[in-house]
Structure formats: C-alpha cells, structure tokens
Design a protein around this motif. Structure first.
Motif: not given
Length: 253
Positions: A203-224
């Motif tokens: 699984k990969v999780t992407w996080y998008t800002a919900t305030t201000g500009e909707p920037y793609y801020l972060k990605q977390d992956a389960t595999r090293e």
C-alpha cells in the motif's frame, strides 16, 4: 534493473517491482529556500499556514484528488522534495528546468547536484567517485564539480534524481488505479485527505492538503524499496547557478 516509478500512471509497476542492483539513475518518485551551488543544500522546509481556508478537495473522488494535487504542485512552478527509501535519500529544490540539492546512496556514496537548463553539475564524495568508476568505467574527481549536458549518459542519470518532470509533466491516475479516499486527518500539523493505493499486497498513501492550495504534500509506502516523500516550499525560486570552485568536464565513455 530497478525501474523509475513515477506515481499513479506507473503505481502498479511500482508495487510489483522488486529492488535490484541500485544504479546511478533515480527510481522511486521516483527537495531549499534559495538554492546554493556552493553547498547544494536546500533550506529548512516552510510550514503550511494553519489559518488557510478550506479548499474542499476532500469532496472529490480519489482519482480526482490525485490528479488535482499533482496539477497544483506543477502550477506552483517549484517545490522542495525530500525522499527516503531503503537505499537512498534525497533533498532537492526543483523546477521544470532547475534543481539544487543532495543525493545519498547507501553503500555507494553521495553527491551534490545542480541543474540549470542544459547544464548539469555534480560534486561527489570519494565513495561515489569510486562507485562511478566501478559501474561505468569513468574516472571522476572527488570534491570537484563535474559538468556536462543532461544528454551525457552519466549526467543524465545523476540529474534524474531531481524529478523535474513533476513540473513539466504532472502525473495522472490510470482509470484502473485501485485508489480509495480516507477521512480528513492531520499530518505534520497540516489538515490532509489521504488516498490509499493498493496492489500486490502493498500500500502507498498520498496526502493532499485540504486547506489553502490542494498541494500533494506527502507519500508513505509500506515497502522499504519504495520511497517515502515530503513536498514543501511551493513556489520558492530555485535560483540555480554555476557552482564556484574547480570544474571539470564530464569524461566520454
């Protein structure tokens, strides 16, 4: 060879891919206030304003959020990107034509990278200089800036760690991408909506800002062997310049 994986359009390949011998070319997604060619080290990331107004992006579908956030990052024109995975770490400030930062490759060494249009400069530590000789047969000097065009095989591989295509060709989600939307949460002090991408048990999780500009801020992956990513300093000029000090031209193979 471990292949470059950009995000939605190639996430299936990324989740299915197994790490092999690390090359000098980037993989993963596979960042600085004003860039400094002397140290090639970006400044500390700026915090997003907690007072920013809601942007409503969490009301869109998972794929729409994905596409909108990548488009918003590209429209910023530049941003800082920090990436870590099991065998590499980067910290660069990038635009569509410029890049300033550092790359560390586990067990292989590190280098500073500067790109300005059709010029690329890189400065290696002694371990990386030895790695380059072993992998390509080219002899480069540690502690000296190496210069060449982005079409030169070695310089092209080194510059690929900058991922300037995120500005020039922002990624979009495939229609068949297995993406689901989570509930709005807070990550690193910023309100975000998570998007979960699954495949092959990972699984990969992407996080998008919900305030201000909707920037793609972060990605977390389960595999090293897949990257964790943070993006910040949106719109900060790169201001890449020719480095000072001794410069050598890239050798021909």
């Amino acid at each position: 060879m471990y292949q470059h994986v950009r995000t939605g359009r190639r996430i299936a390949a990324g989740l299915a891919c197994a790490a092999a011998v690390v090359s000098l070319t980037a993989c993963g997604n596979g960042k600085s206030g004003t860039g400094s060619a002397d140290g090639a080290t970006p400044s500390t990331a700026a915090k997003a304003s907690p007072a920013a107004d809601p942007n409503g992006i969490e009301k869109l579908s998972a794929k729409e959020i994905y596409d909108k956030s990548r488009e918003t990052n590209a429209k910023a024109g530049s941003f800082r990107q920090k990436m870590t995975r099991e065998n590499a770490k980067t910290d660069v400030l990038l635009s569509g034509t410029e890049c300033v930062g550092t790359v560390e490759m586990t067990g292989q060494g590190s280098f500073d990278i500067v790109r300005k249009g059709n010029d690329v400069w890189a400065k290696f530590d002694s371990n990386m200089a030895q790695t380059i000789k072993e992998k390509s047969g080219l002899t480069v000097s540690a502690g000296t800036w190496l210069h060449g065009p982005p079409t030169h095989p070695l310089m092209k591989g080194l510059a690929s760690w900058c991922h300037t295509e995120q500005i020039t060709e922002p990624d979009t989600a495939d229609a068949g991408l297995n993406a689901t939307k989570g509930k709005v949460t807070t990550v690193d002090g910023q309100q975000v909506v998570p998007i979960f991408i699954t495949g092959k048990g990972d699984k990969v999780t992407w996080y998008t800002a919900t305030t201000g500009e909707p920037y793609y801020l972060k990605q977390d992956a389960t595999r090293e062997d897949m990257p964790d990513i943070t993006n910040s300093d949106f719109g900060t000029p790169v201001n890449a310049e020719k480095p000072s000090g001794q410069i050598e031209e890239a050798p021909q193979g």
